[in-house]
Design an enzyme around this catalytic site. Structure first.
Site, PDB file in Angstrom:
ATOM      1  N   GLU A   1       0.991  -0.981   0.005  1.00  0.00           N
ATOM      2  CA  GLU A   1      -0.428   0.126   0.583  1.00  0.00           C
ATOM      3  C   GLU A   1       0.593   0.797  -0.350  1.00  0.00           C
ATOM      4  OE1 GLU A   1      -2.580  -0.735   3.925  1.00  0.00           O
ATOM      5  OE2 GLU A   1      -4.020  -1.506   2.011  1.00  0.00           O
TER       6      GLU A   1
ATOM      7  N   CYS B   1     -11.555   0.557   6.002  1.00  0.00           N
ATOM      8  CA  CYS B   1     -11.283   1.758   6.523  1.00  0.00           C
ATOM      9  C   CYS B   1     -12.129   2.883   5.910  1.00  0.00           C
ATOM     10  CB  CYS B   1      -9.805   2.279   6.474  1.00  0.00           C
ATOM     11  SG  CYS B   1      -8.838   1.518   5.183  1.00  0.00           S
TER      12      CYS B   1
HETATM   13  O1  FUB Z   1      -3.730   1.133   8.867  1.00  0.00           O
HETATM   14  C1  FUB Z   1      -4.902   1.804   8.655  1.00  0.00           C
HETATM   15  C2  FUB Z   1      -5.578   1.433   7.696  1.00  0.00           C
HETATM   16  O2  FUB Z   1      -5.702   0.620   6.768  1.00  0.00           O
HETATM   17  C3  FUB Z   1      -4.731   2.553   6.110  1.00  0.00           C
HETATM   18  O3  FUB Z   1      -4.907   3.458   6.258  1.00  0.00           O
HETATM   19  C4  FUB Z   1      -5.420   1.810   5.068  1.00  0.00           C
HETATM   20  O4  FUB Z   1      -4.276   1.993   4.411  1.00  0.00           O
HETATM   21  C5  FUB Z   1      -5.790   0.752   5.034  1.00  0.00           C
HETATM   22  O5  FUB Z   1      -4.624  -0.387   6.090  1.00  0.00           O
HETATM   23 ZN    ZN Z   2      -8.836   2.784   2.957  1.00  0.00          ZN
END
Ligand code: FUB
Ligand code: ZN
Length: 640
Positions: A308, A401
């Site tokens: 990510e 999220c």
């Molecule tokens: O780690 C919290 C949230 O979950 C992050 O902002 C997203 O990328 C996902 O990994």
């Molecule tokens: Zn997200």
């Protein structure tokens, strides 16, 4: 059925403090018809009301009840940050309630706020993962624990609830938590027990907003401390969580995209509130580094599907792009703060691109299904991994999220559209509705982005000349503007740094008509973007287009070659995808069977003209993909 009213917008997510050194301040906007109104209406009618049930079935509310001692049980959910799903939903619902009273939504908000308050510990601490699952240990795992990240989302929800309703309940919880953090975290020598930062920024920008809401300077100072302690090895020095280099010295965006972008939103906030030139130039430098070499055409951010995170400069793959919906949202949040700080139009150019493409693809047209990652290509024969990283729309995620993040941005979108200063009113985005600031107000009517005409009528004006500024989008090559009897085009209009500045002693009823030419166009990438060399993308106005398998009958999408020499045609299709404007292109289907090869390589040299029949290609807006059937999709089309 809730409808979004045309009532003036309330104070939004970014409310600059009295001492802020920003070029612009958010204006008050009401969006009451048109493209974004429709999407916001779906958000209000479908997405938001489903939140409580989804949070119930995913266990988020159960965790709060257990933490509150109201029920017994174990922690439900896979991640230490699931509380943020609740907080983001509360924030979204609050912004929505500010638009329009809604008894059911309000009672769900009240009920959930009661739960949150009950789960808070005596000293202000609140995190169900650590309270319920980890036996009450705290701050033992700042790198992955997300305790301050969760606190940040709680604070943002509380500020929204306060601004939207005027009520104190959730703000009291947030202030108590923030006060607790102020007693626990501080630099060496401060007398506070922990010199630490969170592995996932968010607390920083939230604390600045809490300062803006309460006027309590301690929250601003704590935000500054957290920002500046990044890059000093407190989290092992990892780029992933922006701990490799102090932000003031950083020359490029790096690490986890959402983490980086939330941190930079805070950098912009701090530069604005403290007039810190070093932070401002860091934010400007990093924004340019990001947009120059690390941003997908859709505005999507994050090159790596697995971690990510951002990749190297120009490392912008298509099918393994990450482009998390949350990263698009964080980018909008950061860019808006930069737009206010500097007054520069380029930030709103990126906001526009992101909103219409990388962000909006994250939610289905019916408001019920979501994308977490937003690739620019799904191959023929794609084997979908399922789960959160699926390229198929999903009802909810284990790591959920994105959906409530989409809800909160849509519910507060009017806040990101226009601004004002002493000189006048600036329209950053084109929507139907009313924009006002300090006695100046303008009504806008438009069918943008499908059509390029924006008709403006002055409704209120002070008794002095002022400037109505309209952003001329970066993609726009030709436009005309009619101001009363006067008419200009792109060759002679008073445009400064992409702002069309119309200064007049305006009178109510005065009209301005801006016509942006929306000719479809082909876009190529810098040759360093290896993934798309030899390809072109179709764009029209702010919209990026894609081909979907369902529109290309008779075989694989990956065998299609676009003929860039043939004209692109525009076709409005009220029957398709809720009503979209398509772009019709021409290309060839490569006849792979005739190639007869078992080996996908050949001697290098000039390409033969593609074999195969000429085919008509119907491209749809990227944001509307994956709303019909599973299949392949691509934004970048080979031209040879
Ligand atoms: O780690 C919290 C949230 O979950 C992050 O902002 C997203 O990328 C996902 O990994
Ligand atoms: Zn997200």
């Amino acid at each position: 059925m809730p409808r979004i009213s045309s009532a003036a917008s309330p104070l939004g997510p970014v409310r600059l403090g009295p001492a802020a050194r920003a070029a612009l301040r958010p204006a008050t906007t009401a969006v009451d018809a048109g493209f974004w109104h429709t999407r916001r209406e779906v958000n209000a009618r479908v997405s938001l009301p489903q939140g409580p049930e989804l949070l119930e079935s995913a266990g988020n509310l159960h965790n709060l009840r257990v933490a509150a001692g109201a029920v017994e049980g174990g922690f439900q959910g896979a991640y230490p940050f699931v509380d943020t799903d609740v907080y983001k939903w509360l924030e979204a619902a609050s912004w929505q309630l500010a638009q329009q009273p809604h008894a059911e939504l309000e009672s769900a908000v009240d009920r959930i706020i009661d739960l949150v308050a009950a789960a808070q510990q005596q000293d202000g601490y609140l995190n169900t993962w650590f309270q319920v699952r980890e036996g009450g240990t705290r701050y033992q795992d700042l790198r992955w624990g997300h305790e301050l990240y969760c606190a940040g989302h709680l604070i943002q929800a509380a500020v929204a609830h306060r601004r939207a309703t005027g009520r104190p309940e959730l703000l009291d919880v947030a202030v108590k938590f923030a006060d607790h953090l102020g007693l626990v975290f501080g630099p060496p020598g401060s007398g506070r027990p922990i010199d630490g930062i969170d592995g996932h920024p968010e607390i920083e920008t939230a604390l600045v907003e809490l300062y803006r809401e309460t006027g309590d300077r301690r929250h601003l100072d704590l935000a500054g401390y957290f920002v500046d302690r990044h890059g000093h090895g407190l989290l092992g020095g990892e780029a992933y969580c922006q701990d490799r280099v102090p932000v003031r010295e950083a020359t490029d965006v790096e690490g986890h995209a959402v983490r980086q972008l939330y941190l930079l939103a805070a950098v912009a906030d701090l530069a604005t509130e403290t007039d810190d030139p070093e932070l401002r130039s860091a934010a400007e430098r990093l924004w340019v580094a990001m947009t120059a070499a690390k941003t997908h055409l859709t505005g999507g951010l994050g090159a790596h599907h697995d971690k990510e995170d951002f990749g190297d400069p120009y490392e912008l793959p298509n099918e393994r792009a990450y482009c998390e919906t949350c990263a698009a949202i964080a980018s909008v949040q950061w860019s808006w703060r930069m737009a206010l700080l500097t007054g520069e139009a380029r930030y709103s150019d990126l906001i526009e691109r992101t909103l219409y493409n990388g962000f909006l693809a994250g939610v289905s047209l019916d408001g019920e299904r979501w994308l977490y990652v937003n690739p620019l290509q799904v191959r023929d024969g794609h084997t979908d991994p399922g789960g959160d990283q699926s390229a198929r729309r999903t009802r909810w995620f284990r790591c959920a999220c994105c959906p409530p993040n989409v809800m909160r941005l849509l519910a507060s979108l009017e806040h990101y559209l226009a601004s004002g200063d002493e000189q006048g009113l600036q329209l950053h985005q084109f929507t139907t509705g009313r924009h006002s600031h300090n006695g100046m107000s303008v009504r806008a009517e438009t069918d943008y982005p499908w059509h390029g005409t924006i008709a403006l009528t002055v409704e209120d004006t002070p008794d002095r000349p002022w400037t109505l500024s309209l952003r001329i989008p970066q993609w726009c090559r030709e436009f005309r503007v009619q101001v009363g009897e006067l008419s200009y085009d792109e060759t002679d209009a008073p445009v400064e740094d992409s702002w069309l500045r119309l200064e007049r002693a305006w009178a109510p009823g005065d009209s301005v008509v801006l016509e942006l030419a929306l000719e479809p166009r082909l876009t190529a990438a810098d040759p360093r973007v290896d993934a798309v060399r030899g390809c072109a993308a179709i764009e029209r106005g702010p919209l990026v287009y894609c081909l979907e398998q369902v529109d290309v009958p008779g075989g694989g999408l990956d065998d299609i070659v676009l003929d860039p020499t043939r004209p692109l045609a525009v076709k409005h299709r009220p029957d398709l995808l809720g009503g979209v404007t398509t772009v019709v292109a021409a290309g060839y289907r490569r006849n792979l069977a005739e190639d007869g090869s078992w080996w996908p390589y050949r001697a290098a040299g000039p390409e033969a003209a593609p074999a195969g029949d000429l085919v008509e290609l119907t491209a749809i807006p990227y944001h509307a993909w994956a709303n019909r059937q599973d299949g392949s999709m691509r934004v970048w089309l080979p031209t040879s």
